[in-house]
Design a protein around this motif. Structure first.
Motif, PDB file in Angstrom:
ATOM      1  N   SER A  54      45.418  86.429 -22.222  1.00 45.79           N
ATOM      2  CA  SER A  54      44.684  85.264 -21.108  1.00 45.79           C
ATOM      3  C   SER A  54      43.468  85.405 -21.756  1.00 45.79           C
ATOM      4  CB  SER A  54      44.977  86.005 -19.864  1.00 45.79           C
ATOM      5  OG  SER A  54      44.358  87.182 -19.809  1.00 45.79           O
ATOM      6  N   ARG A 114      41.490  88.112 -20.905  1.00 44.82           N
ATOM      7  CA  ARG A 114      40.899  89.113 -20.188  1.00 44.82           C
ATOM      8  C   ARG A 114      40.756  90.443 -21.051  1.00 44.82           C
ATOM      9  NH1 ARG A 114      41.190  89.534 -13.755  1.00 44.82           N
ATOM     10  NH2 ARG A 114      39.411  91.046 -13.405  1.00 44.82           N
ATOM     11  N   GLY A 145      37.701  73.286 -11.842  1.00 47.29           N
ATOM     12  CA  GLY A 145      38.852  74.003 -11.295  1.00 47.29           C
ATOM     13  C   GLY A 145      39.036  74.093  -9.566  1.00 47.29           C
ATOM     14  N   HIS A 167      44.283  87.068 -13.751  1.00 46.17           N
ATOM     15  CA  HIS A 167      44.336  86.060 -15.015  1.00 46.17           C
ATOM     16  C   HIS A 167      45.782  85.861 -15.205  1.00 46.17           C
ATOM     17  CE1 HIS A 167      44.956  90.544 -15.460  1.00 46.17           C
ATOM     18  NE2 HIS A 167      45.610  90.072 -16.608  1.00 46.17           N
ATOM     19  N   ALA A 202      42.174  78.228 -14.359  1.00 46.29           N
ATOM     20  CA  ALA A 202      40.979  78.866 -13.923  1.00 46.29           C
ATOM     21  C   ALA A 202      40.157  78.206 -12.825  1.00 46.29           C
ATOM     22  CB  ALA A 202      39.944  78.620 -15.438  1.00 46.29           C
ATOM     23  N   SER A 211      36.994  77.174 -10.134  1.00 45.65           N
ATOM     24  CA  SER A 211      35.685  77.069 -10.341  1.00 45.65           C
ATOM     25  C   SER A 211      34.791  77.870  -9.259  1.00 45.65           C
ATOM     26  CB  SER A 211      35.079  75.507 -10.092  1.00 45.65           C
ATOM     27  OG  SER A 211      35.775  75.207  -8.798  1.00 45.65           O
ATOM     28  N   SER A 225      36.842  89.303 -12.673  1.00 50.29           N
ATOM     29  CA  SER A 225      37.636  88.415 -12.656  1.00 50.29           C
ATOM     30  C   SER A 225      36.548  86.995 -12.648  1.00 50.29           C
ATOM     31  CB  SER A 225      38.255  88.219 -11.341  1.00 50.29           C
ATOM     32  OG  SER A 225      39.095  89.188 -11.299  1.00 50.29           O
ATOM     33  N   HIS A 277      35.608  86.404 -16.160  1.00 51.95           N
ATOM     34  CA  HIS A 277      36.580  86.249 -16.860  1.00 51.95           C
ATOM     35  C   HIS A 277      36.695  84.587 -16.835  1.00 51.95           C
ATOM     36  CE1 HIS A 277      40.787  85.932 -18.830  1.00 51.95           C
ATOM     37  NE2 HIS A 277      41.067  85.287 -17.696  1.00 51.95           N
ATOM     38  N   PHE A 278      36.827  84.115 -15.623  1.00 47.79           N
ATOM     39  CA  PHE A 278      36.897  82.851 -15.358  1.00 47.79           C
ATOM     40  C   PHE A 278      35.603  81.956 -15.646  1.00 47.79           C
ATOM     41  CE2 PHE A 278      40.603  84.236 -12.596  1.00 47.79           C
ATOM     42  CZ  PHE A 278      41.592  83.699 -13.647  1.00 47.79           C
ATOM     43  N   LYS A 279      34.554  82.641 -15.929  1.00 46.78           N
ATOM     44  CA  LYS A 279      33.165  82.037 -15.789  1.00 46.78           C
ATOM     45  C   LYS A 279      33.131  81.193 -14.623  1.00 46.78           C
ATOM     46  CE  LYS A 279      32.527  82.033 -20.872  1.00 46.78           C
ATOM     47  NZ  LYS A 279      33.955  82.565 -21.337  1.00 46.78           N
ATOM     48  N   CYS A 280      33.400  81.728 -13.254  1.00 48.23           N
ATOM     49  CA  CYS A 280      33.371  80.822 -12.238  1.00 48.23           C
ATOM     50  C   CYS A 280      32.401  81.562 -11.196  1.00 48.23           C
ATOM     51  CB  CYS A 280      34.755  80.624 -11.585  1.00 48.23           C
ATOM     52  SG  CYS A 280      35.403  82.150 -10.868  1.00 48.23           S
TER      53      CYS A 280
END
Lengths: 137, 258
Positions: A61, A63, B92, B140, B145, B147, B177, B180-183
């Motif tokens: 993923s 991560r 997202g 994940h 993903a 927002s 987290s 990871h999502f750049k959110c």
């Protein structure tokens, strides 16, 4: 959390990286600098680096996180995006007593990264969940 | 924003920083929610620097904000409004985490304009800290993903027996987290009545340097439901009116008009 290191520490790590890339060692001056900034933690962290204790773990993923084998052989998880370590010293002397900026495991990650001595490890996305939040009963 | 993540010590260029900040700037989103409640449609930092109340350089990099205020002051409403903004404009979906379901949808008008927006918000109700940790550590796996990640009432997951390690773990996992999502990440919490013990809440606060505080004034004869908002360097001090039906209104204190 003030995950961003003080400028002086960042500068020192950058210097160590440069120095190690060129000469495969760290000068006494830089070692003294480490000791000056991080205190006794520096020595323990260097020990962990010597043992190649730090693994950078990635899952499909995207991560990623870090695992560090402590001096007792126990495995600790440290997050890649902010300062967190699952070891008791982190909760006690970093969070509660505010004595230290980092625990030895997080410093070992910084040093292993600078020296290119991180083991690269790939796990499944499911295994990643268990590393991020170990469900021990 | 935790830009200097562990793997890299390179200095960050302005463009990289902009790319990081682009996905969703939480401080700005919250400021916008506040300003919309205030009645100004546009309250952007980029504008005439003479008229802007905000120092433009500060807010553009903050992607996680902790909103602290007493129960019943309208935190959920503010968070929900921010979720709607992100649902409308973000790339997202929005993940909205809370211990119990919202009793009613706080007013604000945006959801009335666009009922489809609600479909872009996933409401999740983990019932214990353990379930919450489980949810966040496996984000994940299951989600496209998002927002924005919202946690309403984090204190309801932190029992008095929780220590600083628990506070650090949930804060760290949430930040990790979001990174990871750049959110964006927006969390609300009521300050515990007793700050003793091992201080799970103190640990949480350490992880979120950008904080917006809502507090009631005990001494003055203010009407019920009036609170003060303090969001230093992101929004001017203002007064929040929380009606019984959950409607929120914001006004600037009189002094600031001069």
């Amino acid at each position: 959390m003030d995950a961003i290191l003080p400028t002086v520490a960042e500068e020192l790590l950058r210097e160590i990286k440069r120095n190690y890339q060129e000469t495969s060692q760290i000068t006494d001056e830089l070692l003294l600098g480490l000791k000056f900034i991080f205190g006794p933690t520096a020595l323990y962290a260097l020990d962990l680096v010597d043992q190649r204790s730090v693994s950078h773990v990635t899952s499909p993923s995207g991560r990623s996180t870090f695992q560090v084998v402590g001096s007792s052989g126990k495995m600790y998880t440290c997050f890649a995006s902010c300062h967190y370590c699952s070891c008791p010293a982190f909760s006690f002397s970093v969070l509660r007593k505010n004595d230290n900026m980092l625990c030895k495991h997080i410093l070992a990650i910084y040093l292993s990264q600078a020296m290119g001595l991180c083991q690269e490890l790939t796990v499944t996305d499911k295994q990643m969940c268990d590393i991020l939040f170990p469900k021990e009963d | 924003m935790q830009v200097s993540s562990l793997p890299d010590f390179q200095p960050i260029s302005a463009t990289e920083l902009a790319a990081w900040a682009k996905p969703f700037c939480m401080a700005q989103t919250l400021s916008r929610v506040l300003s919309e409640l205030l009645g100004c449609k546009e309250f952007h930092n980029q504008g005439d620097p003479g008229t802007s109340v905000l120092p433009g350089h500060v807010s553009s990099t903050v992607s996680s904000v902790l909103l602290v205020g007493p129960p019943g002051c309208g935190k959920s409403g503010l968070l929900f409004s921010a979720a709607l903004v992100a649902a409308e404009e973000g790339a997202g979906p929005v993940i909205f985490i809370s211990r119990e379901s919202l009793q009613r949808l706080p007013g604000g008008g945006r959801e009335a304009r666009e009922p489809l927006l609600l479909k872009r918000i996933r409401f999740l109700y983990p019932s214990s800290l353990r379930e919450l940790l489980h949810l966040v550590s496996s984000m994940h796996l299951s989600f496209p993903a998002p927002s924005l990640i919202v946690v309403d009432g984090l204190e309801r997951y932190l029992a008095p027996t929780c220590g600083s390690a628990d506070g650090a773990l949930i804060s760290g996992l949430l930040l990790d987290s979001a990174a990871h999502f750049k959110c964006g990440l927006l969390i609300s919490a009521a300050q515990p009545l007793e700050m003793g013990g091992d201080g799970a809440f103190l640990a949480v606060e350490r992880y979120f340097p950008a904080q917006c505080h809502i507090y009631g004034e005990v001494t003055t004869e203010q009407e019920e439901g009036t609170f003060h908002i303090s969001f230093p360097s992101h929004f001017p001090p203002c007064v929040l009116h929380t009606a019984k039906d959950g409607t929120l209104k914001i006004s600037l204190p009189k002094a600031s008009f001069s």
